[in-house]
Write an enzyme that holds these catalytic residues in place. Structure first.
Site, PDB file in Angstrom:
ATOM      1  N   GLY A  34       0.840  -1.196   0.000  1.00 36.79           N
ATOM      2  CA  GLY A  34       0.000   0.000   0.000  1.00 36.79           C
ATOM      3  C   GLY A  34       0.872   1.241   0.000  1.00 36.79           C
ATOM      4  O   GLY A  34       2.101   1.166   0.119  1.00 36.79           O
ATOM      5  N   LEU A  35       0.237   2.373  -0.127  1.00 38.97           N
ATOM      6  CA  LEU A  35       0.950   3.643  -0.154  1.00 38.97           C
ATOM      7  C   LEU A  35       1.667   3.917   1.164  1.00 38.97           C
ATOM      8  O   LEU A  35       1.294   3.371   2.210  1.00 38.97           O
ATOM      9  CB  LEU A  35      -0.029   4.786  -0.433  1.00 38.97           C
ATOM     10  CG  LEU A  35      -0.655   4.853  -1.828  1.00 38.97           C
ATOM     11  CD1 LEU A  35      -1.799   5.862  -1.831  1.00 38.97           C
ATOM     12  CD2 LEU A  35       0.394   5.224  -2.876  1.00 38.97           C
ATOM     13  N   SER A  36       2.661   4.773   1.112  1.00 41.34           N
ATOM     14  CA  SER A  36       3.283   5.258   2.333  1.00 41.34           C
ATOM     15  C   SER A  36       2.217   5.958   3.175  1.00 41.34           C
ATOM     16  O   SER A  36       1.429   6.754   2.659  1.00 41.34           O
ATOM     17  CB  SER A  36       4.406   6.247   1.994  1.00 41.34           C
ATOM     18  OG  SER A  36       4.986   6.769   3.161  1.00 41.34           O
ATOM     19  N   GLY A  39      -0.636   2.559   6.553  1.00 44.29           N
ATOM     20  CA  GLY A  39      -0.742   1.797   7.796  1.00 44.29           C
ATOM     21  C   GLY A  39      -0.201   0.382   7.710  1.00 44.29           C
ATOM     22  O   GLY A  39      -0.494  -0.449   8.575  1.00 44.29           O
ATOM     23  N   LYS A  40       0.601   0.100   6.690  1.00 39.68           N
ATOM     24  CA  LYS A  40       1.133  -1.257   6.496  1.00 39.68           C
ATOM     25  C   LYS A  40       1.927  -1.752   7.701  1.00 39.68           C
ATOM     26  O   LYS A  40       1.681  -2.845   8.219  1.00 39.68           O
ATOM     27  CB  LYS A  40       2.051  -1.299   5.262  1.00 39.68           C
ATOM     28  CG  LYS A  40       1.411  -0.936   3.958  1.00 39.68           C
ATOM     29  CD  LYS A  40       2.408  -0.976   2.820  1.00 39.68           C
ATOM     30  CE  LYS A  40       3.584  -0.033   3.008  1.00 39.68           C
ATOM     31  NZ  LYS A  40       3.190   1.397   3.101  1.00 39.68           N
ATOM     32  N   SER A  41       2.898  -0.958   8.122  1.00 35.03           N
ATOM     33  CA  SER A  41       3.784  -1.383   9.212  1.00 35.03           C
ATOM     34  C   SER A  41       3.024  -1.520  10.528  1.00 35.03           C
ATOM     35  O   SER A  41       3.233  -2.479  11.281  1.00 35.03           O
ATOM     36  CB  SER A  41       4.942  -0.395   9.378  1.00 35.03           C
ATOM     37  OG  SER A  41       5.787  -0.419   8.247  1.00 35.03           O
ATOM     38  N   SER A 108       6.033  -1.799  -2.150  1.00 34.49           N
ATOM     39  CA  SER A 108       6.064  -2.718  -3.302  1.00 34.49           C
ATOM     40  C   SER A 108       5.071  -2.262  -4.371  1.00 34.49           C
ATOM     41  O   SER A 108       4.052  -2.910  -4.593  1.00 34.49           O
ATOM     42  CB  SER A 108       5.803  -4.164  -2.874  1.00 34.49           C
ATOM     43  OG  SER A 108       4.725  -4.302  -1.982  1.00 34.49           O
TER      44      SER A 108
END
EC number: 2.7.1.25
Length: 199
Positions: A34-36, A39-41, A108
């Protein structure tokens, strides 16, 4: 990169299934994309914490953390981004072979690269999790101040601004982080893993 015929793969004495049996659960990759600022991390770490509390062997590979060591020689041009994901895919494969759950949190941005990583794994060992969030919300969050720098021209090749993000076409999971809390999103993923017999 061509294969060197003088380098031979050495088979392990302990198989992946042996390690999974010892751990009491299957191993797989949860690939958060997903975009920076989407909330991925945060989501990956929330899932990791829930797995840990269940006694699951798991580990998070975070995009920024990896660039402090393994991939510190890479920049953000297209070629370096591709190599960044290739290396992470290979590392993730080793973790899965060791019987662990591996959670990767990387922008990614290119579908081809994510598909390249997926192809490293048998069916049922790679799950693409699209942490979906509108660009304007990610910019409002901007936890690292990167969007502001990108808009000011201080950062080049920034995904969503002057470099594209190719959203997954058929992800295994979609978590809309502007509508779903981190805790609820993590629960959705944990429940799905349980329903699929992974944990």
């Amino acid at each position: 990169m061509t294969h060197n015929p003088n380098i031979i793969w050495h088979p392990a004495a302990i198989s992946k299934s042996d390690r999974q049996s010892l751990n009491g659960h299957k191993s797989c990759v949860l690939w958060f994309t997903g975009l920076s600022g989407s909330g991925k991390s945060v989501l990956a770490n929330a899932v990791d914490e829930k797995l840990y509390r269940k006694g699951i062997q798991s580990y998070v590979l975070d995009g920024d953390n990896i660039r402090h060591g393994l991939n510190k020689d890479l920049g953000f041009q297209t070629g370096d981004r591709i190599e960044n994901i290739r290396r992470i895919g290979e590392v993730a494969k080793l973790f899965v072979d060791s019987g662990q759950m591996i959670l990767t949190a990387f922008i990614s941005p290119f579908r081809e690269d994510r598909d390249m990583v997926r192809a490293l794994f048998p069916k049922g060992e790679f799950f693409e999790i699209y942490v979906k969030c509108p660009l304007h919300v990610c910019e409002q969050r901007d936890p690292k101040g990167l969007y502001k720098k990108a808009r000011n021209g201080e950062i080049k090749h920034f995904t969503g601004i002057d470099s594209p993000y190719e959203a997954p076409l058929s992800p295994d999971f979609i978590i809309e982080s502007d509508q779903t809390s981190i805790s609820d999103g993590a629960d959705l993923i944990i429940n799905a893993l349980q329903n699929r017999g992974i944990i």
